[in-house]
Design a protein around this motif. Sequence first.
Motif, PDB file in Angstrom:
ATOM      1  N   VAL A 193     -50.234 -17.333   9.173  1.00  0.00           N
ATOM      2  CA  VAL A 193     -49.552 -18.274   8.285  1.00  0.00           C
ATOM      3  C   VAL A 193     -48.633 -17.538   7.308  1.00  0.00           C
ATOM      4  O   VAL A 193     -47.610 -18.077   6.883  1.00  0.00           O
ATOM      5  CB  VAL A 193     -50.576 -19.148   7.535  1.00  0.00           C
ATOM      6  CG1 VAL A 193     -49.892 -20.024   6.484  1.00  0.00           C
ATOM      7  CG2 VAL A 193     -51.345 -20.026   8.525  1.00  0.00           C
ATOM      8  N   ALA A 194     -48.958 -16.299   6.952  1.00  0.00           N
ATOM      9  CA  ALA A 194     -48.119 -15.550   6.016  1.00  0.00           C
ATOM     10  C   ALA A 194     -46.710 -15.363   6.574  1.00  0.00           C
ATOM     11  O   ALA A 194     -45.720 -15.451   5.837  1.00  0.00           O
ATOM     12  CB  ALA A 194     -48.755 -14.198   5.700  1.00  0.00           C
ATOM     13  N   ALA A 195     -46.606 -15.098   7.873  1.00  0.00           N
ATOM     14  CA  ALA A 195     -45.284 -14.958   8.488  1.00  0.00           C
ATOM     15  C   ALA A 195     -44.506 -16.263   8.397  1.00  0.00           C
ATOM     16  O   ALA A 195     -43.289 -16.276   8.163  1.00  0.00           O
ATOM     17  CB  ALA A 195     -45.427 -14.526   9.943  1.00  0.00           C
ATOM     18  N   VAL A 196     -45.207 -17.373   8.572  1.00  0.00           N
ATOM     19  CA  VAL A 196     -44.568 -18.687   8.479  1.00  0.00           C
ATOM     20  C   VAL A 196     -44.104 -18.954   7.050  1.00  0.00           C
ATOM     21  O   VAL A 196     -43.009 -19.476   6.817  1.00  0.00           O
ATOM     22  CB  VAL A 196     -45.539 -19.774   8.970  1.00  0.00           C
ATOM     23  CG1 VAL A 196     -44.985 -21.165   8.709  1.00  0.00           C
ATOM     24  CG2 VAL A 196     -45.823 -19.585  10.455  1.00  0.00           C
ATOM     25  N   GLU A 197     -44.938 -18.600   6.072  1.00  0.00           N
ATOM     26  CA  GLU A 197     -44.552 -18.765   4.666  1.00  0.00           C
ATOM     27  C   GLU A 197     -43.251 -18.006   4.378  1.00  0.00           C
ATOM     28  O   GLU A 197     -42.355 -18.507   3.690  1.00  0.00           O
ATOM     29  CB  GLU A 197     -45.663 -18.240   3.752  1.00  0.00           C
ATOM     30  CG  GLU A 197     -46.955 -19.049   3.790  1.00  0.00           C
ATOM     31  CD  GLU A 197     -47.073 -20.004   2.609  1.00  0.00           C
ATOM     32  OE1 GLU A 197     -46.034 -20.379   2.037  1.00  0.00           O
ATOM     33  OE2 GLU A 197     -48.213 -20.375   2.274  1.00  0.00           O
ATOM     34  N   LEU A 198     -43.137 -16.804   4.882  1.00  0.00           N
ATOM     35  CA  LEU A 198     -41.936 -16.003   4.662  1.00  0.00           C
ATOM     36  C   LEU A 198     -40.716 -16.657   5.314  1.00  0.00           C
ATOM     37  O   LEU A 198     -39.672 -16.856   4.680  1.00  0.00           O
ATOM     38  CB  LEU A 198     -42.162 -14.595   5.219  1.00  0.00           C
ATOM     39  CG  LEU A 198     -41.131 -13.500   4.908  1.00  0.00           C
ATOM     40  CD1 LEU A 198     -41.750 -12.125   5.135  1.00  0.00           C
ATOM     41  CD2 LEU A 198     -39.869 -13.622   5.729  1.00  0.00           C
ATOM     42  N   LEU A 199     -40.849 -17.020   6.581  1.00  0.00           N
ATOM     43  CA  LEU A 199     -39.705 -17.538   7.329  1.00  0.00           C
ATOM     44  C   LEU A 199     -39.265 -18.915   6.842  1.00  0.00           C
ATOM     45  O   LEU A 199     -38.068 -19.231   6.845  1.00  0.00           O
ATOM     46  CB  LEU A 199     -40.045 -17.592   8.818  1.00  0.00           C
ATOM     47  CG  LEU A 199     -40.150 -16.225   9.508  1.00  0.00           C
ATOM     48  CD1 LEU A 199     -40.729 -16.378  10.907  1.00  0.00           C
ATOM     49  CD2 LEU A 199     -38.786 -15.544   9.561  1.00  0.00           C
ATOM     50  N   ARG A 200     -40.210 -19.746   6.435  1.00  0.00           N
ATOM     51  CA  ARG A 200     -39.828 -21.075   5.942  1.00  0.00           C
ATOM     52  C   ARG A 200     -38.984 -20.957   4.673  1.00  0.00           C
ATOM     53  O   ARG A 200     -38.070 -21.757   4.445  1.00  0.00           O
ATOM     54  CB  ARG A 200     -41.082 -21.924   5.689  1.00  0.00           C
ATOM     55  CG  ARG A 200     -41.705 -22.460   6.973  1.00  0.00           C
ATOM     56  CD  ARG A 200     -43.105 -23.001   6.749  1.00  0.00           C
ATOM     57  NE  ARG A 200     -43.137 -24.235   6.002  1.00  0.00           N
ATOM     58  CZ  ARG A 200     -43.038 -25.460   6.542  1.00  0.00           C
ATOM     59  NH1 ARG A 200     -42.859 -25.595   7.847  1.00  0.00           N
ATOM     60  NH2 ARG A 200     -43.114 -26.539   5.799  1.00  0.00           N
ATOM     61  N   ARG A 201     -39.268 -19.972   3.851  1.00  0.00           N
ATOM     62  CA  ARG A 201     -38.463 -19.770   2.644  1.00  0.00           C
ATOM     63  C   ARG A 201     -37.048 -19.321   2.995  1.00  0.00           C
ATOM     64  O   ARG A 201     -36.070 -19.792   2.411  1.00  0.00           O
ATOM     65  CB  ARG A 201     -39.153 -18.758   1.729  1.00  0.00           C
ATOM     66  CG  ARG A 201     -40.350 -19.349   1.000  1.00  0.00           C
ATOM     67  CD  ARG A 201     -41.246 -18.292   0.372  1.00  0.00           C
ATOM     68  NE  ARG A 201     -42.192 -18.907  -0.555  1.00  0.00           N
ATOM     69  CZ  ARG A 201     -43.309 -19.518  -0.190  1.00  0.00           C
ATOM     70  NH1 ARG A 201     -43.640 -19.581   1.104  1.00  0.00           N
ATOM     71  NH2 ARG A 201     -44.110 -20.064  -1.097  1.00  0.00           N
ATOM     72  N   LEU A 202     -36.936 -18.403   3.938  1.00  0.00           N
ATOM     73  CA  LEU A 202     -35.604 -17.985   4.370  1.00  0.00           C
ATOM     74  C   LEU A 202     -34.819 -19.163   4.940  1.00  0.00           C
ATOM     75  O   LEU A 202     -33.645 -19.364   4.615  1.00  0.00           O
ATOM     76  CB  LEU A 202     -35.713 -16.879   5.419  1.00  0.00           C
ATOM     77  CG  LEU A 202     -36.005 -15.461   4.932  1.00  0.00           C
ATOM     78  CD1 LEU A 202     -36.156 -14.520   6.121  1.00  0.00           C
ATOM     79  CD2 LEU A 202     -34.903 -14.959   4.007  1.00  0.00           C
TER      80      LEU A 202
END
Length: 685
Positions: A417-426
């Motif tokens: 989920v951490a990767a998703v948190e990063l990419l959703r912000r970008l």
Amino acid sequence: MRFTAKLTLLLLLLTAPVVLVGQRGIPSPDSVFGFRPGADYKLATYDQAVDYFKKVAAATKFVKVLEAGKTSQGRTEYFALVSSPDNLSKIDRYREIARRLAHPQGLSESDARQLARDGKAFVHIDGGLHSTEVAGGQHVPQLLYDLVSRANDADVKPILDNVVLMLWPTINPDGQQMVAEWYMQNVGTPYELSGLPRLYQEYVGHDNNRDAYMLNMVESRVLEHTWRQWEPQIIYVHHQSGPFPTRIWLPPFSEPVGTDAPYLISREVNMIGMAIAKGLEERGQVGATHMGTAFDAWYPGYVDYAPNFKNIAAFWTETALFQYATPHEYTISDFPQNMRDLRPQSLYSSPWPPGWWRLRDAVDYMETASLAVLEYAAKYKESLLFDRYKAGRDQIALGAKKAPYAYVIPQQQRDPVAAVELLRRLAFGGVRVSQITSAVTIANDTFPAGTWIVPTDQEFAAMAREVLDVQKYPDLRQYPGGPPERPYDAAGWSLPLQMGVRVISVAAPLGEEVRGTLKLVGSMPEMKVRPTAYEPAIDNDAAPFDSAPGLGFNSDPGAAAIVPPPGRITGSGPILLLDPAQNNAFRAMNRAWRQYQQGATVQMVGARYAIAGLTENAQNDLVTSLALQAERTASVSVASGSSRTLKKPRIGLFEPWSTSMDAGWTRWTLEQYGFSPVSIRPEDF
């Protein structure tokens, strides 16, 4: 002659009342507030400012008030479009042009130049976000009045004809309301200059200007949502903290500046800063300075600097401040020793002599600065629009010839989920993300279908580079061989390191085999959009697996389409095992304690959490909604001493009355993961 004279007199009598009615029809700020903006010991609240905006909009065709979204405390955030009636009647077309130039794929240079000729410059100006820096929010109503009431004046008409001003009363409505009310209730008492005993923005206070790429606060998402819909060419945020005894600090910024900031846009910001200085000197407002050692542009977390990485000339200024609306007299003995000779300097050419400084002085300086920006935008309208296109085109070209050519983010992560948190912000900020549809080999590593790719041949790639690469702060010394200069703010922020996400920088161009497997997540930006307000509160959490509640990042189709691998449970049995490397394991425990407290227990077993007492449906609900990777087991058998029962923690959070951003951020983090900290005040000890 007598007939001509009578006719002339008759025409004057007929037309004069119309002009006078038109002028009287625009309410002045003091007619609504009961005092002039900047008056000693007076502050207008946010509610008063919005009321004034609406009254002006009702009285003229030069203003249209729009909703931008909701704040942390539930207030509606507004901004006004200020331009000629003809421009406002064609606003959809001008917004479409601005968006097309911001996204230059497939647009030829000749077509871009034609659009720049046809379009209007969009300029964002606001009353600031640091609410104790009060002059910004007071100058905005005055600026609105002076633009509209003088719409036909020779110096104002070109602005309204060539510029669409996006004028915000403030970008921290809750803070302006709280600070103005606090000060006004204390004026004339011993507490007149006392600080507000709570953060002036929920959780973060002054750090609201450190959230530009993480977008954790709803106010940050309101701004980003609005900017991506309108794509302005200039963003100007007012502050008050000028280096004493100067009266206003302006770009160019101090050293260092962002490594990936587009060169053309950086030059644009410098030119605007000098245009403001010239405007101040023309009006006899002395004391402007530039650069220095205070306000560098290294950190992309500022909401008034991050847009540069998306090819927008974004900047801030710092006007002098005493405290609130209380005037203060300075003498030469208050000045630093090396400034008492009032000697002109190359970037401080008109030193300010000591004397009284009032809130109205700061309001006047800010209005001059805002007008100078608008005059610049009107004069160089075509250049501003075309440069937005050119800077984006240059970023696309750079990504095709210079490493990193892309960033690879596998779905298989320590915490998926951490990767998703990063990419959703970008993605919420306009950076496009793709996924591969079949396994490919990149730099001798094979990645399966579903792996995310962020190519750098896109217009906002500078933002991706800025937050995904590792920063190397330059070795700046106070003098040769001397101690290092202290950074103004954060010196490093690489998100893969901070968030524990594996991100691979691609050092060679992506081959056709790889590009053939790329599928864009979401869709390319639409040029024709219907602007909407960002409404964070919805009935259900749109993405319960991430840390942004309510609507979160799902207002953007690209961000909404970035989801983690589905939650999965292996094994069988009544006990659910969770790896604490997954941040959502803490949400799961708190939900188990809160929702299933009739029998749910949590143990630390070895290196994992074991949740017992849940039904199979409850286990499935936790794992599915939080995208957890979990294991069921019939029992836990561990060596003596390696297992312990965990009770729901009681957390006390120390919060001094002087306010603490550290405490605020800590509270936000705990609350996002289901904890309920209790405030502990000094008198509790």
